[in-house]
Design a protein around this motif. Sequence first.
Motif, PDB file in Angstrom:
ATOM      1  N   GLU A 174     -38.536-124.788  41.143  1.00  0.00           N
ATOM      2  CA  GLU A 174     -37.933-123.601  40.644  1.00  0.00           C
ATOM      3  C   GLU A 174     -38.094-123.696  39.075  1.00  0.00           C
ATOM      4  OE1 GLU A 174     -34.039-123.005  42.295  1.00  0.00           O
ATOM      5  OE2 GLU A 174     -34.868-122.994  44.452  1.00  0.00           O
ATOM      6  N   TRP A 175     -38.052-124.842  38.363  1.00  0.00           N
ATOM      7  CA  TRP A 175     -37.966-124.907  36.888  1.00  0.00           C
ATOM      8  C   TRP A 175     -39.154-124.234  36.417  1.00  0.00           C
ATOM      9  CZ3 TRP A 175     -34.501-126.042  33.651  1.00  0.00           C
ATOM     10  CH2 TRP A 175     -34.956-126.132  32.288  1.00  0.00           C
ATOM     11  N   ALA A 176     -40.469-124.462  36.813  1.00  0.00           N
ATOM     12  CA  ALA A 176     -41.517-123.962  35.858  1.00  0.00           C
ATOM     13  C   ALA A 176     -42.522-123.413  36.849  1.00  0.00           C
ATOM     14  CB  ALA A 176     -42.059-124.947  35.115  1.00  0.00           C
ATOM     15  N   LEU A 177     -42.827-123.907  38.069  1.00  0.00           N
ATOM     16  CA  LEU A 177     -44.009-123.433  38.980  1.00  0.00           C
ATOM     17  C   LEU A 177     -43.673-122.053  39.579  1.00  0.00           C
ATOM     18  CD1 LEU A 177     -46.795-123.846  40.422  1.00  0.00           C
ATOM     19  CD2 LEU A 177     -45.299-125.127  42.140  1.00  0.00           C
ATOM     20  N   LEU A 178     -42.428-122.014  40.022  1.00  0.00           N
ATOM     21  CA  LEU A 178     -42.028-120.621  40.767  1.00  0.00           C
ATOM     22  C   LEU A 178     -42.074-119.672  39.999  1.00  0.00           C
ATOM     23  CD1 LEU A 178     -41.426-119.751  43.830  1.00  0.00           C
ATOM     24  CD2 LEU A 178     -38.855-120.062  43.098  1.00  0.00           C
ATOM     25  N   PRO A 179     -41.448-119.591  38.693  1.00  0.00           N
ATOM     26  CA  PRO A 179     -41.650-118.350  37.816  1.00  0.00           C
ATOM     27  C   PRO A 179     -43.012-118.114  37.353  1.00  0.00           C
ATOM     28  CG  PRO A 179     -40.055-120.167  36.835  1.00  0.00           C
ATOM     29  CD  PRO A 179     -40.682-120.780  38.060  1.00  0.00           C
ATOM     30  N   TRP A 180     -43.936-119.152  37.056  1.00  0.00           N
ATOM     31  CA  TRP A 180     -45.387-118.949  36.868  1.00  0.00           C
ATOM     32  C   TRP A 180     -45.862-118.362  38.131  1.00  0.00           C
ATOM     33  CZ3 TRP A 180     -50.189-119.086  38.457  1.00  0.00           C
ATOM     34  CH2 TRP A 180     -51.337-119.126  37.246  1.00  0.00           C
ATOM     35  N   LEU A 181     -45.737-118.702  39.288  1.00  0.00           N
ATOM     36  CA  LEU A 181     -46.281-117.935  40.492  1.00  0.00           C
ATOM     37  C   LEU A 181     -45.925-116.589  40.462  1.00  0.00           C
ATOM     38  CD1 LEU A 181     -46.018-120.884  43.113  1.00  0.00           C
ATOM     39  CD2 LEU A 181     -48.105-120.018  41.971  1.00  0.00           C
ATOM     40  N   ARG A 182     -44.760-116.288  40.373  1.00  0.00           N
ATOM     41  CA  ARG A 182     -44.093-115.021  40.312  1.00  0.00           C
ATOM     42  C   ARG A 182     -44.693-114.052  39.218  1.00  0.00           C
ATOM     43  NH1 ARG A 182     -38.013-116.591  42.167  1.00  0.00           N
ATOM     44  NH2 ARG A 182     -38.361-116.247  44.156  1.00  0.00           N
ATOM     45  N   LYS A 183     -44.753-114.429  38.246  1.00  0.00           N
ATOM     46  CA  LYS A 183     -45.315-113.829  37.261  1.00  0.00           C
ATOM     47  C   LYS A 183     -46.852-113.630  37.501  1.00  0.00           C
ATOM     48  CE  LYS A 183     -46.620-114.467  32.341  1.00  0.00           C
ATOM     49  NZ  LYS A 183     -46.968-115.528  31.399  1.00  0.00           N
ATOM     50  N   HIS A 184     -47.426-114.275  38.209  1.00  0.00           N
ATOM     51  CA  HIS A 184     -48.879-113.947  38.464  1.00  0.00           C
ATOM     52  C   HIS A 184     -49.099-113.435  39.929  1.00  0.00           C
ATOM     53  CE1 HIS A 184     -49.344-116.735  34.915  1.00  0.00           C
ATOM     54  NE2 HIS A 184     -50.349-116.264  34.970  1.00  0.00           N
TER      55      HIS A 184
END
Length: 277
Positions: A174-184
Amino acid sequence: MKMVRLPSGEQVPAFGIGTWRMGDDAATRSEEIATLRLALDLGAKLIDTAEMYGEGRAETLIGEAIHGRRDEAFIVSKVYPHNASRKGAVSACDRSLKRFATDRIDLYLLHWRGSVPLAETMEAFTGLRDAGKIRYFGVSNFDIDDMEELWAVPAGSEIATNQVLYNLSRRGLEWALLPWLRKHHVPVMAYSPVEQGRLLSNRNLIEYGRRHGMAPAQIALAWLLAKEDVIVIPKTGNRTRLRENLGALDRPLTQQQLAELDGLFPAPKGPHSLEML
Ligand code: NAP
């Protein structure tokens, strides 16, 4: 059934069934097959597996379970990293298709990163898609740096999912990967959603369940199902436990219940990388 939209626009069930360790034991085989068929009956049509699981035994078991019902199922399988080369992926896919006794895999994932260049694996995947042997492709166990590399190779951004370890006790992504996946706009497939059963003996979860009238597995799954872009794939080879797990869909958690869970199983408060099992 709650659905999750793939980048193509196709909707798949947010609740699927995992198959790791299925097909390994003759004594449990018929119950496993009955469980997979019940999953189809109840709308949990996404079945997750891998060539690795029992070195093909899980795929063979699935082939038997979906016999005569192929069109009802959405099959996800994974190629070993050492097979994910231009030629190797085609041979591995052909072997999997034979075990499933079908002509297509719905979603084919690179199980984890290996030494074959990502561009080569993507080339193999697009070739398999063009040949109609797979419908979509994706990755598994990719952290943010892997995703960034993937986005830089041809067809890398065409993936349909990243399948990762995600549950109440594993929130590092949730720290970095999840926001990245959501953005993409990459949906997440959450594996080991009940931490291979270990979460279910967590005292806080048991106590929380008692207060809210839910089984621990239902809470763990409902917490993931509260997220719009997350597909859960709990494994069970038992029909009673499948019904219990599916009960999570009937008990969506309220904002207050979710906040209470955040207190019991906090989100990361600093940089965290993805974990894998
Ligand atoms: P999991 O789904 O978190 O847990 C499965 C374990 O929990 C099994 O032992 C199952 O036993 C038990 N269980 C399930 N529901 C239960 C319930 N309601 N009450 C009590 N026990 C329950 O773990 P997982 O199998 O590791 O993960 C799920 C799927 O994700 C796998 O099967 C596989 O398809 C995939 N996966 C992918 C990766 C990857 O690297 N991409 C890694 C791990 C897993 P019974 O069968 O006896 O019910």
